[in-house]
Design an enzyme around this catalytic site. Structure first.
Site: not given
Length: 255
Positions: A152, A166
């Site tokens: 990401s 995350y």
């Protein structure tokens, strides 16, 4: 509407995909299925009946990737499912990920995320990919297969919506991709990553439009099918000399 499946050339290719029920995972299923691949999906939820690929329920594995013992225990069943295709796995795409939110959808920073939350995020986002890849390395090697880890843009910067657990798990997954590329390549298996930015899915947070206008040179969100195309590229001969790479799919947001 279901896409028409093309006839595969030679033996059927097999994809094992985690996190297939929506967004990028859903688009990836459709892209590979349309090209004639057999797609085996893995998720914590039962097979969603609205999904438009053939043989979906029969090739779905319900598994909580947050449970390391259950993940490792599932490897023999996955091998058994691969047996009709010569015990070969042509592609493993580690797409499943979680990003817990606080009250009212608030971002959980390093001070707010409880300890058990850190552990679960890292188990799903980081440890499950290596457990699956290592457990199925023989099947991948038999097919000269490819592993794609979905990282990401949040793994390289503090993101206004993605939580700290995350983001750090995705940074760790990018590093793991490099390590795996070095270890798996001698066995004929390539390992790469794709790093999506702001993609138009159901999990977008309020305020995303501000990021689009201020940080993305292309001034639009990415589409899930654009990410799926990059994953497909990394799983085919078109990328036969690509190993250890992380492809940024973000309209230039990272520059």
């Amino acid at each position: 509407m279901m896409e028409r499946r093309s006839k595969p050339n030679g033996p059927r290719r097999v994809l094992l995909l985690t996190g297939a029920s929506r967004g990028i995972g859903h688009a990836t299923v459709k892209r590979f299925s349309a090209a004639g691949w057999r797609v085996i999906t893995v998720s914590r939820q039962p097979f969603p009946e609205q999904c438009p690929w053939e043989m979906g329920p029969e090739d779905h594995i319900q598994l909580d990737l947050g449970d390391p013992a259950a993940t490792e225990a599932m490897i023999p069943e996955i091998r058994e499912r691969l047996a009709p295709d010569g015990g070969m796995l042509h592609a493993l795409v580690n797409n499943a990920a979680i990003s817990p939110k606080g009250e009212g959808g608030a971002r959980l920073g390093t001070l707010a995320m409880p300890a058990d939350g850190w552990l679960r995020v890292f188990q799903v986002n980081f440890f499950a990919p290596i457990l699956l890849a290592r457990g199925l390395v023989d099947e991948l090697a038999r097919a000269n297969g490819s592993v794609v880890n979905v990282t990401s843009i949040a793994g390289g910067r503090v993101h206004p919506f993605a939580g700290a657990a995350y983001s750090t798990s995705k940074a760790a997954l990018a590093a793991l991709t490099r390590e795996m590329a070095a270890d798996f390549a001698p066995r004929g298996v390539r390992v790469n990553a794709i790093s999506p930015g702001e993609i138009d899915t159901s999990i977008l947070s309020p305020g995303t439009e501000k990021i689009v206008q201020e940080q993305i040179p292309m001034r639009r969100l990415g589409r899930p099918e654009e990410v799926a195309q990059a994953i497909y590229f990394l799983c085919t001969e078109a990328s036969s000399y690509v190993n250890g790479a992380e492809i940024h799919i973000n309209g230039g947001q990272h520059v």
